[in-house]
Scaffold this motif. Structure first.
Motif, PDB file in Angstrom:
ATOM      1  N   ARG A  70      36.360  33.744  22.975  1.00 14.82           N
ATOM      2  CA  ARG A  70      35.603  34.853  23.549  1.00 14.82           C
ATOM      3  C   ARG A  70      34.838  34.408  24.790  1.00 14.82           C
ATOM      4  N   THR A  71      34.281  33.236  24.734  1.00 14.79           N
ATOM      5  CA  THR A  71      33.542  32.722  25.897  1.00 14.79           C
ATOM      6  C   THR A  71      34.466  32.541  27.099  1.00 14.79           C
ATOM      7  N   LYS A  72      35.684  32.034  26.855  1.00 19.74           N
ATOM      8  CA  LYS A  72      36.646  31.821  27.949  1.00 19.74           C
ATOM      9  C   LYS A  72      37.095  33.144  28.550  1.00 19.74           C
ATOM     10  N   GLN A  73      37.336  34.142  27.681  1.00 16.53           N
ATOM     11  CA  GLN A  73      37.749  35.449  28.190  1.00 16.53           C
ATOM     12  C   GLN A  73      36.660  36.074  29.045  1.00 16.53           C
ATOM     13  N   GLN A  74      35.428  35.962  28.602  1.00 17.63           N
ATOM     14  CA  GLN A  74      34.326  36.507  29.387  1.00 17.63           C
ATOM     15  C   GLN A  74      34.218  35.805  30.733  1.00 17.63           C
ATOM     16  N   GLN A  75      34.410  34.514  30.773  1.00 17.00           N
ATOM     17  CA  GLN A  75      34.364  33.786  32.034  1.00 17.00           C
ATOM     18  C   GLN A  75      35.504  34.215  32.963  1.00 17.00           C
ATOM     19  N   ASP A  76      36.724  34.433  32.411  1.00 14.37           N
ATOM     20  CA  ASP A  76      37.868  34.881  33.224  1.00 14.37           C
ATOM     21  C   ASP A  76      37.617  36.261  33.830  1.00 14.37           C
ATOM     22  N   LYS A  77      37.076  37.161  33.027  1.00 18.16           N
ATOM     23  CA  LYS A  77      36.766  38.505  33.538  1.00 18.16           C
ATOM     24  C   LYS A  77      35.726  38.436  34.640  1.00 18.16           C
ATOM     25  N   LYS A  78      34.732  37.595  34.443  1.00 15.55           N
ATOM     26  CA  LYS A  78      33.681  37.490  35.459  1.00 15.55           C
ATOM     27  C   LYS A  78      34.235  36.948  36.771  1.00 15.55           C
ATOM     28  N   GLU A  79      35.098  35.951  36.696  1.00 20.20           N
ATOM     29  CA  GLU A  79      35.694  35.387  37.901  1.00 20.20           C
ATOM     30  C   GLU A  79      36.592  36.410  38.593  1.00 20.20           C
ATOM     31  N   PHE A  80      37.330  37.229  37.813  1.00 21.30           N
ATOM     32  CA  PHE A  80      38.211  38.230  38.389  1.00 21.30           C
ATOM     33  C   PHE A  80      37.403  39.276  39.146  1.00 21.30           C
ATOM     34  N   ARG A  81      36.289  39.702  38.528  1.00 24.08           N
ATOM     35  CA  ARG A  81      35.446  40.694  39.197  1.00 24.08           C
ATOM     36  C   ARG A  81      34.857  40.133  40.476  1.00 24.08           C
ATOM     37  N   LEU A  82      34.457  38.922  40.510  1.00 24.32           N
ATOM     38  CA  LEU A  82      33.909  38.318  41.726  1.00 24.32           C
ATOM     39  C   LEU A  82      34.978  38.222  42.804  1.00 24.32           C
ATOM     40  N   THR A  83      36.180  37.985  42.424  1.00 22.19           N
ATOM     41  CA  THR A  83      37.274  37.892  43.388  1.00 22.19           C
ATOM     42  C   THR A  83      37.557  39.238  44.035  1.00 22.19           C
ATOM     43  N   GLU A  84      37.527  40.318  43.240  1.00 16.48           N
ATOM     44  CA  GLU A  84      37.751  41.659  43.772  1.00 16.48           C
ATOM     45  C   GLU A  84      36.671  42.070  44.750  1.00 16.48           C
ATOM     46  N   LEU A  85      35.469  41.639  44.523  1.00 14.14           N
ATOM     47  CA  LEU A  85      34.361  42.035  45.412  1.00 14.14           C
ATOM     48  C   LEU A  85      34.317  41.216  46.689  1.00 14.14           C
ATOM     49  N   THR A  86      35.128  40.194  46.823  1.00 16.70           N
ATOM     50  CA  THR A  86      35.139  39.381  48.043  1.00 16.70           C
ATOM     51  C   THR A  86      35.853  40.144  49.158  1.00 16.70           C
ATOM     52  N   PRO A  87      35.250  40.365  50.452  1.00 23.84           N
ATOM     53  CA  PRO A  87      35.839  41.190  51.540  1.00 23.84           C
ATOM     54  C   PRO A  87      37.154  40.627  52.013  1.00 23.84           C
ATOM     55  N   GLY A  88      37.282  39.435  52.321  1.00 19.97           N
ATOM     56  CA  GLY A  88      38.528  38.854  52.811  1.00 19.97           C
ATOM     57  C   GLY A  88      39.662  39.073  51.867  1.00 19.97           C
ATOM     58  N   HIS A  89      39.345  38.949  50.640  1.00 19.45           N
ATOM     59  CA  HIS A  89      40.373  39.114  49.633  1.00 19.45           C
ATOM     60  C   HIS A  89      40.902  40.532  49.633  1.00 19.45           C
ATOM     61  N   THR A  90      40.051  41.568  49.985  1.00 16.32           N
ATOM     62  CA  THR A  90      40.448  42.982  49.957  1.00 16.32           C
ATOM     63  C   THR A  90      41.342  43.319  51.121  1.00 16.32           C
ATOM     64  N   SER A  91      40.973  42.900  52.396  1.00 20.73           N
ATOM     65  CA  SER A  91      41.789  43.193  53.594  1.00 20.73           C
ATOM     66  C   SER A  91      43.147  42.549  53.516  1.00 20.73           C
ATOM     67  N   THR A  92      43.162  41.380  53.050  1.00 24.90           N
ATOM     68  CA  THR A  92      44.443  40.695  52.903  1.00 24.90           C
ATOM     69  C   THR A  92      45.355  41.453  51.986  1.00 24.90           C
ATOM     70  N   ASN A  93      44.785  41.923  50.907  1.00 22.41           N
ATOM     71  CA  ASN A  93      45.581  42.701  49.968  1.00 22.41           C
ATOM     72  C   ASN A  93      46.069  43.994  50.585  1.00 22.41           C
ATOM     73  N   ASN A  94      45.207  44.664  51.469  1.00 23.81           N
ATOM     74  CA  ASN A  94      45.585  45.942  52.097  1.00 23.81           C
ATOM     75  C   ASN A  94      46.695  45.742  53.102  1.00 23.81           C
ATOM     76  N   SER A  95      46.611  44.657  53.933  1.00 26.39           N
ATOM     77  CA  SER A  95      47.646  44.393  54.932  1.00 26.39           C
ATOM     78  C   SER A  95      48.963  44.079  54.254  1.00 26.39           C
ATOM     79  N   GLU A  96      48.882  43.338  53.160  1.00 25.95           N
ATOM     80  CA  GLU A  96      50.095  43.042  52.437  1.00 25.95           C
ATOM     81  C   GLU A  96      50.715  44.297  51.880  1.00 25.95           C
ATOM     82  N   GLN A  97      49.823  45.226  51.426  1.00 23.68           N
ATOM     83  CA  GLN A  97      50.322  46.468  50.870  1.00 23.68           C
ATOM     84  C   GLN A  97      50.943  47.319  51.959  1.00 23.68           C
ATOM     85  N   THR A  98      50.337  47.374  53.262  1.00 23.09           N
ATOM     86  CA  THR A  98      50.874  48.167  54.389  1.00 23.09           C
ATOM     87  C   THR A  98      52.215  47.637  54.826  1.00 23.09           C
ATOM     88  N   THR A  99      52.322  46.330  54.890  1.00 23.75           N
ATOM     89  CA  THR A  99      53.582  45.697  55.271  1.00 23.75           C
ATOM     90  C   THR A  99      54.678  46.044  54.297  1.00 23.75           C
TER      91      THR A  99
END
Length: 284
Positions: free
Chosen positions: A246-275
């Protein structure tokens, strides 16, 4: 006045001497007794030679002649009248004693024979109960290794049997349940009596069965306790592993949420999606 005191002093001394005088040896003596075997002569004639002989030692234990002791054994002495005195009799002094008395002419003027028996003090015995499988009891009187004693059995302080062989027990047919018994060991000069013991040997089979059941229950409880301890250890291990997951799952979810909120990570994903959404150029 002084003469009166002297007479009184002599009287007291004489009385004290009489009070501590040694007694004549009887036939049966207790070890440690001090006594005298009397020597008698014909017509009260004073002997000039005396011989004391002991059959057990196979020799003279005292020989006196002409006012001089020529031979004497340890533990004995001679009185003024020729009697034989024991300072403290022991078992080795048991047996027959003969004496001979002679005058100046060498004629025998006296002879005699005396036999004495010496006994050790009787010990205080102890009653032991031996229970049989059918519920009967056999009583033994513990007196050690003594063979010179006679036993008497008592029930409720009343004598019921005399046994000359001290190794003989009181048989089960003579013993009653819940009755007090005691035994007495004695010889001609001493005796010792045991404490009373109440006999109780009821239902020895049931007693043994209860004892066996108790051991079975102890074994079962011991096995059950070991199994319970193992189960607790397994539960603790499972809970620990589940907590870690349970502790590991909670840590994975927390890291995933932090990754989604990162700006660079979002634009890169959008450009990849447009391409991926634009169609491919035709081939000329």
């Amino acid at each position: 006045m002084g003469c009166q005191y002297n007479l009184l002093f002599l009287f007291l001394c004489g009385f004290a001497a009489l009070s501590v005088s040694t007694e004549t040896c009887g036939k049966d003596l207790l070890v440690g007794t001090s006594c005298i075997i009397k020597l008698t002569t014909e017509n009260k004639e004073k002997p000039s030679e005396i011989k004391w002989f002991h059959e057990t030692r196979n020799g003279y234990i005292l020989r006196w002649k002409g006012g001089t002791i020529r031979e004497i054994s340890e533990g004995v002495s001679m009185e003024e009248d020729g009697s034989l005195k024991f300072s403290s009799v022991s078992l080795k002094d048991m047996g027959k004693y003969t004496f001979s008395a002679f005058n100046d002419a060498g004629e025998e003027i006296g002879k005699g024979e005396v036999e004495i028996k010496v006994y050790e003090k009787a010990p205080k015995p102890a009653v032991k109960i031996i229970c049989t499988k059918n519920g009967n009891a056999t009583l033994t009187c513990d007196i050690g290794k003594r063979e010179d004693l006679t036993l008497s059995w008592y029930k409720e302080d009343k004598i019921i049997e005399n046994v000359k062989n001290p190794q003989v027990s009181l048989s089960s047919t003579e013993v009653q349940e819940n009755k007090p018994y005691s035994c007495e060991a004695h010889n001609p000069v001493s005796k010792g009596k045991s404490e009373s013991v109440t006999v109780s040997c009821s239902n020895p089979g049931l007693s043994n069965l209860i004892c066996i059941d108790i051991w079975v229950m102890v074994s079962i409880l011991a096995g059950g306790g070991a199994l319970l301890l193992l189960l607790i250890c397994v539960l603790i291990l499972c809970a620990y592993r589940s907590s870690r997951q349970r502790t590991k799952q909670q840590q994975d979810k927390k890291e995933f949420r932090l990754t989604e909120l990162t700006p660079g990570h979002t634009s890169t994903n959008n450009s990849e999606q447009t391409t991926r959404e634009q169609p491919a150029a035709p081939i000329l």
